[in-house]
Design a protein around this motif. Sequence first.
Motif, PDB file in Angstrom:
ATOM      1  N   GLU A 170      51.321  35.243  40.019  1.00 26.57           N
ATOM      2  CA  GLU A 170      52.089  36.367  40.552  1.00 26.57           C
ATOM      3  C   GLU A 170      51.201  37.509  41.033  1.00 26.57           C
ATOM      4  N   ALA A 171      49.921  37.451  40.696  1.00 24.69           N
ATOM      5  CA  ALA A 171      49.001  38.527  41.092  1.00 24.69           C
ATOM      6  C   ALA A 171      48.123  38.134  42.275  1.00 24.69           C
ATOM      7  N   THR A 172      48.435  37.021  42.931  1.00 22.32           N
ATOM      8  CA  THR A 172      47.584  36.584  44.041  1.00 22.32           C
ATOM      9  C   THR A 172      47.566  37.585  45.192  1.00 22.32           C
ATOM     10  N   ASP A 173      48.629  38.371  45.341  1.00 24.59           N
ATOM     11  CA  ASP A 173      48.638  39.351  46.426  1.00 24.59           C
ATOM     12  C   ASP A 173      47.552  40.400  46.227  1.00 24.59           C
ATOM     13  N   VAL A 174      47.227  40.707  44.961  1.00 22.50           N
ATOM     14  CA  VAL A 174      46.155  41.666  44.684  1.00 22.50           C
ATOM     15  C   VAL A 174      44.816  41.096  45.141  1.00 22.50           C
ATOM     16  N   VAL A 175      44.594  39.817  44.868  1.00 22.09           N
ATOM     17  CA  VAL A 175      43.358  39.160  45.296  1.00 22.09           C
ATOM     18  C   VAL A 175      43.281  39.127  46.820  1.00 22.09           C
ATOM     19  N   GLU A 176      44.390  38.829  47.461  1.00 22.58           N
ATOM     20  CA  GLU A 176      44.410  38.779  48.924  1.00 22.58           C
ATOM     21  C   GLU A 176      44.104  40.147  49.529  1.00 22.58           C
ATOM     22  N   ARG A 177      44.646  41.203  48.922  1.00 22.82           N
ATOM     23  CA  ARG A 177      44.357  42.558  49.409  1.00 22.82           C
ATOM     24  C   ARG A 177      42.876  42.889  49.236  1.00 22.82           C
ATOM     25  N   TYR A 178      42.304  42.464  48.099  1.00 19.85           N
ATOM     26  CA  TYR A 178      40.884  42.713  47.858  1.00 19.85           C
ATOM     27  C   TYR A 178      40.025  41.990  48.897  1.00 19.85           C
ATOM     28  N   LEU A 179      40.353  40.740  49.188  1.00 23.18           N
ATOM     29  CA  LEU A 179      39.570  39.983  50.162  1.00 23.18           C
ATOM     30  C   LEU A 179      39.674  40.607  51.553  1.00 23.18           C
ATOM     31  N   ALA A 180      40.852  41.113  51.885  1.00 22.50           N
ATOM     32  CA  ALA A 180      41.017  41.792  53.175  1.00 22.50           C
ATOM     33  C   ALA A 180      40.175  43.066  53.219  1.00 22.50           C
ATOM     34  N   LEU A 181      40.156  43.809  52.107  1.00 20.21           N
ATOM     35  CA  LEU A 181      39.331  45.015  52.027  1.00 20.21           C
ATOM     36  C   LEU A 181      37.856  44.660  52.159  1.00 20.21           C
ATOM     37  N   ARG A 182      37.437  43.595  51.499  1.00 23.62           N
ATOM     38  CA  ARG A 182      36.032  43.167  51.579  1.00 23.62           C
ATOM     39  C   ARG A 182      35.654  42.820  53.018  1.00 23.62           C
ATOM     40  N   ARG A 183      36.519  42.117  53.718  1.00 21.51           N
ATOM     41  CA  ARG A 183      36.225  41.759  55.111  1.00 21.51           C
ATOM     42  C   ARG A 183      36.046  43.013  55.967  1.00 21.51           C
ATOM     43  N   ARG A 184      36.943  43.998  55.774  1.00 22.15           N
ATOM     44  CA  ARG A 184      36.843  45.227  56.567  1.00 22.15           C
ATOM     45  C   ARG A 184      35.593  46.024  56.195  1.00 22.15           C
ATOM     46  N   ALA A 185      35.290  46.095  54.897  1.00 24.20           N
ATOM     47  CA  ALA A 185      34.131  46.865  54.449  1.00 24.20           C
ATOM     48  C   ALA A 185      32.830  46.278  54.984  1.00 24.20           C
ATOM     49  N   LEU A 186      32.792  44.959  55.131  1.00 21.51           N
ATOM     50  CA  LEU A 186      31.593  44.299  55.649  1.00 21.51           C
ATOM     51  C   LEU A 186      31.612  44.187  57.168  1.00 21.51           C
ATOM     52  N   ASP A 187      32.711  44.657  57.784  1.00 18.30           N
ATOM     53  CA  ASP A 187      32.848  44.641  59.245  1.00 18.30           C
ATOM     54  C   ASP A 187      32.689  43.223  59.795  1.00 18.30           C
ATOM     55  N   LEU A 188      33.472  42.303  59.239  1.00 25.49           N
ATOM     56  CA  LEU A 188      33.402  40.903  59.640  1.00 25.49           C
ATOM     57  C   LEU A 188      34.697  40.479  60.321  1.00 25.49           C
ATOM     58  N   ASP A 189      34.573  39.581  61.276  1.00 22.82           N
ATOM     59  CA  ASP A 189      35.762  39.007  61.901  1.00 22.82           C
ATOM     60  C   ASP A 189      36.452  38.037  60.946  1.00 22.82           C
ATOM     61  N   ALA A 190      35.648  37.319  60.180  1.00 25.74           N
ATOM     62  CA  ALA A 190      36.191  36.355  59.212  1.00 25.74           C
ATOM     63  C   ALA A 190      35.321  36.379  57.964  1.00 25.74           C
ATOM     64  N   LEU A 191      35.958  36.331  56.820  1.00 22.55           N
ATOM     65  CA  LEU A 191      35.246  36.342  55.540  1.00 22.55           C
ATOM     66  C   LEU A 191      34.931  34.904  55.144  1.00 22.55           C
ATOM     67  N   GLU A 192      33.663  34.627  54.885  1.00 26.78           N
ATOM     68  CA  GLU A 192      33.240  33.288  54.489  1.00 26.78           C
ATOM     69  C   GLU A 192      32.850  33.275  53.012  1.00 26.78           C
ATOM     70  N   ALA A 193      32.648  32.083  52.489  1.00 28.32           N
ATOM     71  CA  ALA A 193      32.324  31.944  51.066  1.00 28.32           C
ATOM     72  C   ALA A 193      31.043  32.684  50.708  1.00 28.32           C
ATOM     73  N   TRP A 194      30.091  32.765  51.640  1.00 27.28           N
ATOM     74  CA  TRP A 194      28.823  33.434  51.350  1.00 27.28           C
ATOM     75  C   TRP A 194      28.910  34.956  51.473  1.00 27.28           C
ATOM     76  N   ASP A 195      30.115  35.461  51.715  1.00 24.27           N
ATOM     77  CA  ASP A 195      30.319  36.912  51.793  1.00 24.27           C
ATOM     78  C   ASP A 195      30.983  37.478  50.542  1.00 24.27           C
ATOM     79  N   LEU A 196      31.191  36.651  49.528  1.00 22.85           N
ATOM     80  CA  LEU A 196      32.012  37.073  48.395  1.00 22.85           C
ATOM     81  C   LEU A 196      31.236  37.800  47.301  1.00 22.85           C
ATOM     82  N   ARG A 197      29.906  37.725  47.318  1.00 21.04           N
ATOM     83  CA  ARG A 197      29.134  38.327  46.231  1.00 21.04           C
ATOM     84  C   ARG A 197      28.317  39.541  46.651  1.00 21.04           C
ATOM     85  N   VAL A 198      28.113  39.727  47.929  1.00 22.57           N
ATOM     86  CA  VAL A 198      27.296  40.853  48.367  1.00 22.57           C
ATOM     87  C   VAL A 198      27.981  42.162  47.967  1.00 22.57           C
TER      88      VAL A 198
END
Length: 446
Positions: free
Chosen positions: A277-305
């Motif tokens: 039921e909390a997957t939407d929180v994870v999805e919001r975080y991943l979207a924030l990470r993509r924007r913060a890193l200024d990426l068109d698409a978030l890849e697996a190698w972008d999850l730890r930086v």
Amino acid sequence: MSEELTRDKVATEDTWDLTTIYPEEAAWEAEASGLQALVERAVSARGTLDQSAENLAGGLAAALDVQLRIARLITFASLRRDEDTTNTNASGRYERAVMMAIQAGQALAFLQPEIVSIPGERLAALMDDPALQAYRHVLEDIDRKRPYVRSAEVEEVLAQFADVARAPAEAFSALDDADLDFGMVHDDEGRDVKLTEGRYAVLQESRHREVREESYEAMSRAYRNHAYTLTSLYGSSVRKDATAARIRGYDSARAEALFDDNVPATVYDSLITAVSEATDVVERYLALRRRALDLDALEAWDLRVPLAPAPPRRYAYREAVEVVLDGLAALGGRYTTDLGQGFASRWVDVHETKGKRSGAYSWGVYGSPPVMLMNWNGMLTDVFTLAHEAGHAMHTFYANATQPFHFASYSIFLAEIASTVNEVLLTWRLLGREEGQDSIARFGLL
């Protein structure tokens, strides 16, 4: 960074002290040689357990003595093997310890069937006897499993089956810790470095995306090249668990695992539901990470930086020890003093070395201090891992100090409380320190 550190180059103070289990390897051999006599003493109680409370108490005490000796033999052998999984002498000693455990398990397989064959009223009366008060919970737990305990003959076969059942896990460990070669990659300065599981964690925090991608692909490729082997091992592990559960009469392997720890299935299901039921929180975080890193698409190698713009801080091991002790001050002076003495007494095997088991864990055996395996890279995640494993170690330390052997162990369902509480306390402490008041520093911590 291009060469892997070997164990002979590590300072003694950065290795764990296993002499608290056996002062020398000859002492391990002596205990191994004496094990059979203890097994025979325990087996001599067969057929007499229902005759009196004293007989039942004596049989349990003898069996538990065997279990403690086996735990010591296996723990020491396993820890030595994990120092260098390519060391054939250490691997051979571990195999001997496992075989001794399996043979002892086969010899003592009569114990639970004989206890559950005692009628319920008779067993309850025996448990009320003062001679059995120290073992009451042990007997209640055996009685709880009455529907799933098989005959002595079947239990003996299941004990032998343990040797076959461990094959998938042992094969994967050999592949993962000894055989896999991840090849060479480039670091932030463009230098060739040999990729290891420890270095992978560092490279995945690189600000250079090409460095992260290259290390990710190299690591993944090594596993993909063994995809069929890994799939076969996993399938064998699943079939092993399902078969064992079916033989005992459980509805599923999951049901057996939960029942063994006395955890209701509803508790497990509620945890899965809460996470789902909390997957939407994870999805919001991943979207924030993509924007913060200024990426068109978030890849697996972008999850730890790290997302914070400040360069990630590196910690020397002993600096991290002080950070952890300070972070856990809320647990009281006795806790931090005992833990500090543990660090000073070489509870921790610190550095990543060639052939060493990957990851981190805390382990121990009753009657000796716990130890922790680390593969130190100096990242903030390593500091939190140290606090996490220290939680396990202190749980073991205090349980062993206050409980008899048969009550001191704890299930995995309970174990993670002490470790995750330590991580939370460390986070709060770091956020509360002066440097944690800086918005960028706080962002980096969170």
